[in-house]
Design an enzyme around this catalytic site. Structure first.
Site, PDB file in Angstrom:
ATOM      1  N   GLU A 182       0.824  -1.205   0.000  1.00 29.93           N
ATOM      2  CA  GLU A 182       0.000   0.000   0.000  1.00 29.93           C
ATOM      3  C   GLU A 182       0.862   1.261   0.000  1.00 29.93           C
ATOM      4  O   GLU A 182       0.525   2.262  -0.641  1.00 29.93           O
ATOM      5  CB  GLU A 182      -0.939   0.004   1.211  1.00 29.93           C
ATOM      6  CG  GLU A 182      -2.020  -1.064   1.191  1.00 29.93           C
ATOM      7  CD  GLU A 182      -3.101  -0.794   0.143  1.00 29.93           C
ATOM      8  OE1 GLU A 182      -3.074   0.283  -0.480  1.00 29.93           O
ATOM      9  OE2 GLU A 182      -3.965  -1.661  -0.048  1.00 29.93           O
ATOM     10  N   GLU A 490     -18.729  -6.209  -2.056  1.00 29.72           N
ATOM     11  CA  GLU A 490     -17.403  -6.824  -2.010  1.00 29.72           C
ATOM     12  C   GLU A 490     -17.421  -8.209  -2.646  1.00 29.72           C
ATOM     13  O   GLU A 490     -16.500  -8.567  -3.371  1.00 29.72           O
ATOM     14  CB  GLU A 490     -16.921  -6.906  -0.555  1.00 29.72           C
ATOM     15  CG  GLU A 490     -15.504  -7.403  -0.386  1.00 29.72           C
ATOM     16  CD  GLU A 490     -14.460  -6.385  -0.825  1.00 29.72           C
ATOM     17  OE1 GLU A 490     -13.267  -6.714  -0.803  1.00 29.72           O
ATOM     18  OE2 GLU A 490     -14.834  -5.247  -1.191  1.00 29.72           O
ATOM     19  N   THR A 597      -1.581   0.409 -10.435  1.00 28.05           N
ATOM     20  CA  THR A 597      -2.791  -0.158  -9.847  1.00 28.05           C
ATOM     21  C   THR A 597      -3.496   0.818  -8.930  1.00 28.05           C
ATOM     22  O   THR A 597      -4.632   0.592  -8.535  1.00 28.05           O
ATOM     23  CB  THR A 597      -2.450  -1.453  -9.074  1.00 28.05           C
ATOM     24  OG1 THR A 597      -3.641  -2.178  -8.774  1.00 28.05           O
ATOM     25  CG2 THR A 597      -1.702  -1.135  -7.787  1.00 28.05           C
TER      26      THR A 597
END
Length: 1100
Positions: A182, A490, A597
């Site tokens: 991240e 989700e 991404t």
């Protein structure tokens, strides 16, 4: 039937066009000419009339700008310099200091103004807004420059002196344990992308900074109107952040640990090689988790490569590439990668293979790394540590350097090609409507029946790969899901047609709108503009708060979460904007740039003095690439628009198959509504008319369109009666029971059925032309597409049913050879353990001995000598390793084997080869003395002649120049002949006549070097079942050397393998032939059932 109505019975309605054509034929000629003229004139204007109008596109573009600024302005006013904004509470969101294990927050929030960093590239993109949009562009450029200045004020300019100290610290020297992945994609990627915009490497309309200098870390100063001078501060800060991530790469696998402390490194991973010189005490409490995911470990190449190329520090690029290959090299035998992997031990965690969460961006970075690296030279891999550096780190020193192939752009393209081929083979399903399933990593069998929201990115990735049609069809399912829920939950259950397991949140994710953007760029189909409008409308309606934009905690009831993730401004809003700015410079940039991404544009700038591109080709063969015509090498042409609708997507015959999966046709404005009647469903047309996306104007749909039949594979289930039938087989050392008493796992791709009692088999009919059955499920256990059932022929003998019929193979047989190895005899075993090859090399050598080797090698060649030498030592070494892995103590003397005599000690090794029967006038039937089915060969001792009936073997070479000695057929039961030099009939004619007897010639084995469709082969390819061999053709009756017709024709088979197989067969103690069998159901072959004649289905 109306195209918007759901075809429930799967039939195709007759087209109204037929009746129309008949009517036209009755009209006068002049009338027809007038009608056609008017029609042509109308068609030239029709697509423009029904496609989205420019003023509507402009309005949506401005609304997207408003969406972005509603979130960004509130963040800067309320939350900056903290990481994120709580849009419901209207307060900053920071790390959870009280609960360090709250990884949901702490993995992402590093206490370095994350949302601003993630938003800078979006501001730079908005700065190129069209002039007709008024002040949007100039304002965004000012905000971009002000944002850079604000960031530098907080964290310094990245230099070692006083200017490097900001209000919050020096660079990113913060006590924050963050997730490596991240931090790279959001923090590092955001800084690099903003730097590339700031120096002009990525375009901003009207912004033209001076050329770069020779020092990439200190480019020429660029004065900005806000009084700030940009001279590479963001790149230096990116380098500072990158260096703080280096400790995480000190692993034995090459994959980084999942987390790192930006100030202290990795003291919590006490097994790291970093601590070997100065061990650290294990931290108190539970051990730190070493589990990462394929995406987390393998999705760093873009950011780290750009960082290395911009700074001249090769460490980052090499680490990221090594981590990528470390994941890729662990793929299963069927080419799939798992979702979870242990960075410390290197083994997969769990057995899921997916395209979504856990693996998603790995595939993305395989293809995009190829794009980014294309046209650039191979990187420098070495660096000399600065003399004054006291904290220098280079985890690359733990490993051998990467090969040139591993550094090349082509290697990443090959990885993508093979990854997508495996996904298409094992995860792609056409049932109901094309989608991707979650399967077992090792077998390809169905593991779970849901799709996740992260998987929506894959359609956009397929567009970049040129697989546009697959992208269009799979994207339709996500469009239907969004239409159904006004967001993407989700997980959504394909089986239950509802939210899976209560996982109904949507945290403002970008993947669906990202794919929509890429699909529109490739097709220019107005369908995607309306899909984007639907997404924008639903976000505005459901996620707005006075202080920003809130994710949905539950898409069913509209409950909001008190969080605005940084990727909403960094990705979601960015892709929505670019969808409606067709003339944006990024949309026409002819360069090898990519979106990461996290949605940050990256490019490797080229020196302006470059006159060309030098591509370095590699001769390194470290990577085994398999070319295939199925790999696309160029983009397909853009789909043509449909004249009457303007949308090729809306006119697809499968357009409502995805809607049927969601049962959209059952929704109306009067019931079954979600979110208290505020979901998209309220906009549907009348009952039983499915309009999706709900923003789509009805005029965009063909009025007379028809739907194709929904793809529902024909399946049958067979159930055998329960009885007391004897279970065949005694189990295996590798027996992983499947929770069922009559199923036994033999290998990753084979399951043995030990009894038919109570067996339940589901079979699916597959193939368009050559139809065949595939067992898809056995006793509730799903089988992968390349997974086989092994059923002993002994338990099939009594079955007589057209739905499950045993049939003898008329073409393929199995040639079995017995080799006896004395495991206790060390006279010929002179190698030491240090000199022996490792287990992998030994297994490869044995595989070469047991397979069809196509190399044409001479008898005296080093390759043949190497493979045939010390055969007994090789087998003994493998047997010893196997015993060690099973914790078995091998005997060292005969006294330790009280039940075995000295004569019974040799170990019996049986090698199998696929053999092909000939065809033509000269073909003779096999002798009756074939190996009986179901007999078990003892592991040690002598083997009775009724198992392997032939033990005298004659090697005749090519047998072309002259007749063989009379003793050859008289005193030998098997003659081996090399293929080549003359045709098969001529070789057989050089075998003298002989008197048939049990001790005389029974079989001729032809050994082929390679496949050859010559005159002596029948044009009948056997494919996988025949190992690629082609049937030998004996086009005349067999004759003796004197030219007389042979009274007793000689049976013959052909095997592959060349010189190695020829010599291997000559070394055999005994040889036999076993017939092959297969199963049929209703006259069609069951392709994945192996009928076992005693070898567990080996060599099939």
């Amino acid at each position: 039937m109306d195209h918007r109505s759901m075809v429930r019975d799967g039939s195709r309605p007759s087209s109204p066009r037929i009746a129309h054509e008949k009517t036209c034929m009755k009209r006068p000629l002049s009338s027809s000419i007038l009608i056609w003229t008017l029609l042509v004139l109308a068609l030239t204007q029709w697509p423009v009339a029904i496609a989205m109008r420019p003023d509507r596109v402009k309005a949506l573009r401005q609304e997207t700008v408003d969406i972005f600024y509603h979130g960004f302005d509130n963040y800067m006013k309320i939350a900056f310099p903290e990481d994120e904004l709580r849009p419901v509470s209207c307060i900053p969101l920071t790390r959870d200091a009280k609960n360090p294990r709250n990884v949901e927050l702490n993995d992402v929030l590093g206490n370095y103004s994350l949302t601003l960093i993630d938003s800078l590239s979006t501001l730079a993109i908005l700065a190129s807004a069209p002039l007709e949009d008024g002040n949007t562009g100039p304002k965004a450029l000012r905000d971009f420059q002000n944002g850079v200045a604000a960031l530098v004020e907080q964290y310094g300019d990245g230099r070692p002196g006083p200017s490097g100290l900001g209000l919050r610290g020096r660079g990113f020297d913060v006590d924050s344990k963050v997730q490596v992945f991240e931090t790279v994609i959001r923090g590092l990627g955001g800084l690099l992308s903003a730097h590339l915009f700031a120096i002009g490497a990525l375009p901003i309309t009207g912004y033209e900074p001076p050329r770069l200098g020779d020092d990439p870390l200190n480019p020429p100063p660029i004065p900005w109107p806000n009084g700030f001078t940009y001279d590479g501060q963001l790149l230096r800060l990116a380098l500072d952040l990158g260096k703080r991530l280096l400790p995480a790469f000190y692993t034995k696998t090459g994959m980084p640990y999942p987390r790192v402390n930006l100030r202290h490194g990795i003291p919590f991973y006490h097994n790291s090689p970093l601590h070997e010189a100065s061990p650290v005490n294990p931290p108190e409490g539970p051990a730190e988790i070493t589990e990462t995911c394929s995406a987390g470990a393998g999705s760093l190449v873009l950011e780290f490569t750009v960082l290395s190329r911009l700074t001249g520090d090769p460490r980052f690029e090499q680490l990221a590439k090594r981590a990528f290959w470390a994941v890729w090299y662990r793929k299963s035998q069927i080419g799939l990668i798992g979702a979870g992997v242990d960075a410390e031990q290197g083994h997969w965690i769990g057995a899921y293979a997916v395209i979504g969460a856990g693996a998603d961006s790995f595939f993305e970075y395989a293809l995009k790394s190829h794009i980014l690296l294309s046209g650039h030279e191979s990187p420098n891999q070495t660096i000399v540590p600065p003399a004054q550096a006291t904290d220098w780190m280079d985890p690359n020193t733990l490993f051998p350097p990467l090969s040139e192939a591993e550094n090349s752009a082509d290697a990443f393209l090959e990885a993508w090609n093979h990854a997508h081929a495996a996904i298409k083979r094992h995860l792609y399903s056409e049932k109901d409507h094309p989608h991707y399933e979650n399967v077992n990593l090792w077998t390809g069998s169905l593991a779970s029946n849901w799709v996740d929201s992260l998987g929506a990115y894959y359609s956009g990735l397929l567009v970049l790969a040129g697989e546009v049609d697959e992208a269009i069809e799979t994207n339709l399912l996500y469009t239907a899901i969004w239409t159904r829920y006004a967001a993407l939950p989700e997980r959504w259950s394909i089986r239950d047609k509802t939210v899976e397991g209560g996982l109904g949140w949507w945290p403002l994710r970008p993947e669906f709108i990202e794919s929509t953007y890429h699909l529109y760029r490739a097709t220019k189909d107005p369908w995607y503009l309306y899909v984007g409008e639907m997404v924008q409308r639903d976000i505005t309606r459901r996620c707005w708060t006075p202080c920003g934009w809130a994710g949905l905690q539950n898409v069913l009831d509209g409950e909001k979460s008190d969080r605005m993730e940084s990727f909403f401004l960094g990705e979601t809003a960015k892709y929505m904007y670019l969808l409606y700015d067709d003339e944006h410079p990024l949309n026409s940039l002819d360069a090898s740039y990519v979106f990461t991404t996290e949605g940050h544009p990256l490019i490797i700038p080229k020196a302006r003095s470059d006159t060309g591109i030098r591509k370095r080709k590699s001769d390194d063969n470290d990577l085994a690439f398999i070319p295939s015509e199925g790999f696309r090498n160029s983009c397909p042409p853009r789909p043509s628009t449909t004249p009457l609708s303007g949308s090729a997507v809306a006119a697809r015959e499968d357009i409502y198959h995805a809607a049927k999966m969601l049962d959209l046709h059952q929704l109306s404005d009067s019931g079954y509504l979600i979110d208290n009647g505020q979901m998209s469903g309220q906009h549907f047309s009348k009952s039983n008319v499915t309009l999706f996306p709900w923003t789509l104007p009805e005029e965009l749909l063909p009025a007379n369109g028809t739907c194709a039949k929904v793809h529902e594979p024909y399946e049958v289930m067979l159930e055998f009666a329960a009885n007391t039938q004897q279970v065949v087989g005694g189990g295996s050392s590798f027996n992983f029971m499947l929770g069922n008493q009559n199923l036994e796992r033999l290998t990753a791709d084979r399951i043995r059925v030990s009894s038919l009692s109570g067996l339940k088999i589901s079979m699916r009919l597959e193939g368009d032309q050559d139809r065949e059955w595939r067992v898809s499920k056995v006793n509730g256990v799903h089988l992968g597409r390349d997974e086989f059932l092994v059923i002993d022929r002994a338990i099939l003998g009594e079955v007589s049913d057209p739905r499950f019929n045993l049939v003898r193979d008329p073409v393929i047989v199995k040639l079995q050879q017995l080799h006896q190895v004395d495991l206790l005899d060390n006279k010929n075993d002179t190698t030491t353990s240090d000199e022996q090859q490792d287990s992998i090399q030994q297994e490869e050598t044995l595989a070469n001995l047991n397979s069809e080797n196509d190399e044409d090698t001479s008898l005296d060649s080093p390759a043949v000598s190497s493979q045939l030498a010390d055969f007994g030592s090789l087998v003994k070494s493998l047997f010893t390793q196997l015993a060690a892995s099973l914790d078995i103590q091998l005997p060292t003397t005969t006294s330790s084997l009280p039940h075995l005599s000295t004569q019974s000690l040799p170990y019996n090794l049986v090698l199998n080869q696929t053999a092909v029967l000939p065809t033509g006038l000269g073909a003779a039937p096999l002798p009756p003395a074939t190996i009986p089915a179901g007999l078990r060969i003892p592991a040690f001792g002598s083997v009775h002649d009724n198992i392997f009936p032939w033990n005298t073997i004659y090697q005749a070479g090519f047998a072309c120049s002259s007749p063989l000695p009379e003793s050859a057929p008289r005193d030998h039961q098997v003659i081996l002949i090399r293929r080549g030099g003359c045709n098969f009939s001529a070789k057989l004619a050089n075998i003298p006549a002989y008197t048939p007897s049990p001790k005389s010639l029974q079989l001729v084995v032809m050994v082929s070097d390679e496949e050859d469709d010559g005159a002596d082969y029948k044009a009948y390819a056997l494919g996988q079942a025949g190992a690629g061999l082609v049937r030998p053709l004996l086009d005349e009756v067999q004759r003796t050397p004197g030219g007389l017709e042979r009274r007793n024709p000689i049976a013959m088979v052909m095997v592959g393998g060349g010189e190695v197989a020829y010599e291997q067969l000559g070394m055999a103690k005994q040889i036999g032939v076993m017939r092959r069998w297969f199963l049929e159901s209703s006259g069609m072959r069951v392709r994945n059932v192996i009928v076992d004649e005693g070898d567990g289905g080996v060599n099939r």
